[in-house]
Motif scaffolding. Structure first.
Motif, mmCIF file in Angstrom:
data_model
loop_
_atom_site.group_PDB
_atom_site.id
_atom_site.type_symbol
_atom_site.label_atom_id
_atom_site.label_comp_id
_atom_site.label_asym_id
_atom_site.label_seq_id
_atom_site.Cartn_x
_atom_site.Cartn_y
_atom_site.Cartn_z
ATOM 1 N N CYS A 57 1.007 -1.318 0.003
ATOM 2 C CA CYS A 57 0.123 0.041 0.261
ATOM 3 C C CYS A 57 0.978 1.325 0.031
ATOM 4 O O CYS A 57 2.014 1.259 0.314
ATOM 5 C CB CYS A 57 -0.910 0.046 1.336
ATOM 6 N N GLY A 58 0.335 2.216 -0.485
ATOM 7 C CA GLY A 58 0.918 3.697 -0.326
ATOM 8 C C GLY A 58 2.416 3.525 -1.040
ATOM 9 O O GLY A 58 2.663 3.145 -1.950
ATOM 10 N N THR A 59 3.285 4.353 -0.186
ATOM 11 C CA THR A 59 4.634 4.379 -0.553
ATOM 12 C C THR A 59 5.326 3.043 -0.651
ATOM 13 O O THR A 59 6.048 2.860 -1.552
ATOM 14 C CB THR A 59 5.306 5.198 0.427
ATOM 15 N N ALA A 60 4.936 2.091 0.163
ATOM 16 C CA ALA A 60 5.343 0.655 -0.099
ATOM 17 C C ALA A 60 5.202 0.168 -1.417
ATOM 18 O O ALA A 60 6.014 -0.485 -2.178
ATOM 19 C CB ALA A 60 5.109 -0.190 0.891
ATOM 20 N N SER A 104 6.295 -3.764 3.542
ATOM 21 C CA SER A 104 5.494 -3.131 4.518
ATOM 22 C C SER A 104 6.421 -2.382 5.372
ATOM 23 O O SER A 104 7.111 -3.314 6.224
ATOM 24 C CB SER A 104 4.436 -3.686 5.141
ATOM 25 N N GLN A 105 6.591 -1.150 5.338
ATOM 26 C CA GLN A 105 7.385 -0.676 6.465
ATOM 27 C C GLN A 105 7.094 -0.983 8.083
ATOM 28 O O GLN A 105 7.942 -1.507 8.611
ATOM 29 C CB GLN A 105 7.392 1.077 6.304
ATOM 30 N N SER A 106 5.762 -0.874 8.272
ATOM 31 C CA SER A 106 5.411 -1.398 9.647
ATOM 32 C C SER A 106 5.321 -2.698 10.091
ATOM 33 O O SER A 106 5.362 -3.276 10.973
ATOM 34 C CB SER A 106 4.108 -0.524 9.988
ATOM 35 N N THR A 109 0.141 -3.347 8.125
ATOM 36 C CA THR A 109 -0.894 -2.903 7.421
ATOM 37 C C THR A 109 -1.940 -3.903 7.134
ATOM 38 O O THR A 109 -1.575 -5.044 6.876
ATOM 39 C CB THR A 109 -0.157 -2.418 6.123
ATOM 40 N N VAL A 155 4.990 10.400 9.634
ATOM 41 C CA VAL A 155 4.018 9.566 8.902
ATOM 42 C C VAL A 155 4.279 9.569 7.373
ATOM 43 O O VAL A 155 4.367 8.368 6.852
ATOM 44 C CB VAL A 155 2.348 10.397 9.050
ATOM 45 N N ALA A 156 4.872 10.571 7.010
ATOM 46 C CA ALA A 156 5.310 10.460 5.468
ATOM 47 C C ALA A 156 6.648 9.517 5.586
ATOM 48 O O ALA A 156 7.630 9.817 5.919
ATOM 49 C CB ALA A 156 5.697 11.977 5.182
ATOM 50 N N SER A 157 6.424 8.518 4.636
ATOM 51 C CA SER A 157 7.823 7.630 4.629
ATOM 52 C C SER A 157 8.670 8.108 3.815
ATOM 53 O O SER A 157 8.528 8.415 2.495
ATOM 54 C CB SER A 157 7.165 6.161 4.210
ATOM 55 N N LYS A 242 3.668 11.973 -1.765
ATOM 56 C CA LYS A 242 4.394 12.912 -0.550
ATOM 57 C C LYS A 242 3.961 14.263 -0.499
ATOM 58 O O LYS A 242 3.442 14.559 0.488
ATOM 59 C CB LYS A 242 6.079 12.706 -0.880
ATOM 60 N N GLU A 245 0.332 14.526 0.604
ATOM 61 C CA GLU A 245 0.149 13.819 2.282
ATOM 62 C C GLU A 245 0.536 14.997 3.299
ATOM 63 O O GLU A 245 -0.180 14.899 4.153
ATOM 64 C CB GLU A 245 1.160 12.794 2.178
HETATM 65 O O1 M6R Z 1 3.658 0.413 6.894
HETATM 66 P P1 M6R Z 1 3.270 0.367 5.520
HETATM 67 O O2 M6R Z 1 4.605 0.420 4.513
HETATM 68 O O3 M6R Z 1 2.656 -1.118 5.035
HETATM 69 O O4 M6R Z 1 2.491 1.392 5.162
HETATM 70 C C1 M6R Z 1 1.824 1.547 3.816
HETATM 71 C C2 M6R Z 1 1.274 3.027 3.797
HETATM 72 O O5 M6R Z 1 0.149 3.119 4.648
HETATM 73 C C3 M6R Z 1 2.398 4.091 3.815
HETATM 74 O O6 M6R Z 1 3.219 3.749 2.930
HETATM 75 C C4 M6R Z 1 1.786 5.230 3.476
HETATM 76 O O7 M6R Z 1 1.234 5.601 2.068
HETATM 77 C C5 M6R Z 1 2.965 6.595 3.782
HETATM 78 N N1 M6R Z 1 2.312 7.361 4.866
HETATM 79 C C6 M6R Z 1 3.297 7.238 2.807
HETATM 80 O O8 M6R Z 1 4.196 8.150 3.013
#
Ligand code: M6R
Length: 365
Positions: A57-60, A104-106, A109, A155-157, A242, A245
């Motif tokens: 999702c998103g940045t990932a 996924s960073q976290s 998700t 929050v912004a990756s 980015k 956001e």
């Molecule tokens: O933790 P994740 O990488 O799974 O999160 C995915 C997105 O929610 C995340 O990358 C989101 O798009 C960022 N806030 C973008 O900067």
């Protein structure tokens, strides 16, 4: 702690030379071969793979778009990238020869985790690229590659994205080594390029001031366009996300060659356009597209590779990135875009680390 930085986002942007080094550490051996100690139990597991899905999702997901192009180029295995919330409900064709890569960073998700679980139920092997080795995604995957970006607070990756790109480059070379699909020359060129990235990012960060002035100039824009072709388009999508956001300025990323199929109608006098032209095989084509928007009055910031001074004739402002192999350029090209969003939001006095309506980790559908 934020140290000398006003926001976590700026700190994390500046950490990238360090986090890139950390993600590379121990994964390129003395013989310049990529090895992943954590994939030791996967020996031979990728030999039968005939299709790869990249789901996130998103940045990932944007990192996955770059990763998909890289994996296809290096391994010639067909790759499809999907947004996790779409993938899980669209009945994708997954078999026991499918490799699903979730990013996924976290690692928490909800949609990405559900896509992972569904893929495994259908017999696929799942590789997780995550920044949190103790996360749910890491726990449920067959294989894990850790991006060693350290905790990302804003929050912004930013640093997680560049670490994800690096993980894809390394995994792509690893897979290509296993399947013998990479020439010795390209292998050597990519390894050399990867090793140069931390210093090149440092150099980009030292020149942040020029980008800062540009960012301040767009703060009152109603809408912006990011354009590019190939990998530049993938980076444009990330730059646009980015900016939206954290600055709340509307923007759209467009494949440059697609502009005249509708979007060109929105370009008028002074519309800001950020044009990425880092892919040398597509350079002339991108320059033609830049001329199309310029002819309609757009104010163009070009992002290209050092040495392409000719672009100065086609744009209003220019930002150079250090020379690298085209496949690696996204790690460099995204840095000015991260800085543009940061400084535009700073000029707007927004809550940069905690933008409205958003959470760092999206654990609900
Ligand atoms: O933790 P994740 O990488 O799974 O999160 C995915 C997105 O929610 C995340 O990358 C989101 O798009 C960022 N806030 C973008 O900067």
């Amino acid at each position: 702690e934020k140290g000398p930085f006003e926001h976590f986002m700026l700190k994390e942007i500046h950490e990238q030379p360090l986090t890139l080094r950390g993600t590379m550490l121990g994964r390129i051996n003395d013989g310049n071969q990529v090895s992943f100690p954590e994939l030791a139990h996967a020996a031979g597991a990728f030999q039968q793979v005939d299709k790869i899905f990249i789901v996130a999702c998103g940045t990932a997901y944007h990192a996955g778009l770059v990763g998909g192009t890289v994996l296809e180029k290096l391994t010639r295995i067909p790759v499809q990238c999907d947004i996790a919330s779409e993938f899980r409900y669209r009945d994708p064709i997954v078999t026991d020869r499918t490799l699903v890569i979730v990013v996924s960073q976290s690692g928490e998700t909800a949609d990405t985790l559900a896509a992972l679980q569904e893929s495994r139920r259908q017999g696929a092997k799942v590789l997780a690229i995550t920044n949190v080795p103790t996360s749910s995604v890491a726990r449920d995957a067959d294989y894990v590659i850790a991006t060693k970006a350290g905790p990302e607070i804003a929050v912004a990756s930013t640093k997680a994205y560049t670490a994800q790109l690096l993980a894809f480059y390394l995994f792509g070379i690893y897979l290509a080594q296993e399947r013998q699909t990479l020439s010795a020359e390209l292998h050597a060129e990519l390894i050399k390029g990867l090793k140069s990235l931390p210093v090149q990012v440092e150099k980009l960060l030292e020149n942040a001031n020029q980008v800062k002035l540009y960012a301040e100039s767009i703060k009152d824009a109603e809408s912006l366009f990011f354009i590019g072709r190939g990998l530049d388009y993938a980076v444009a999508l990330e730059g646009s996300l980015k900016l939206k956001e954290i600055s709340y300025i509307h923007s759209e990323a467009y494949a440059a060659g697609e502009l005249k199929h509708g979007t060109l109608a929105l370009i008028e006098k002074d519309t800001p356009v950020i044009a990425l032209a880092t892919q040398m095989d597509l350079y002339e084509k991108t320059v033609s597209n830049i001329k199309e928007v310029k002819a309609r009055g757009a104010h163009v910031m070009g992002i290209t590779v050092e040495g392409n001074v000719g672009l100065l004739n086609a744009v209003d402002e220019i930002c150079f990135i250090p020379p690298s192999h085209g496949l690696l350029a996204p790690i460099l090209a995204v840095v000015p875009l991260q800085l543009i969003s940061y400084y535009a939001s700073l000029a707007l006095e927004n809550d940069i680390d905690k933008p409205r309506n958003l959470a760092k980790s999206v654990t609900v559908e």
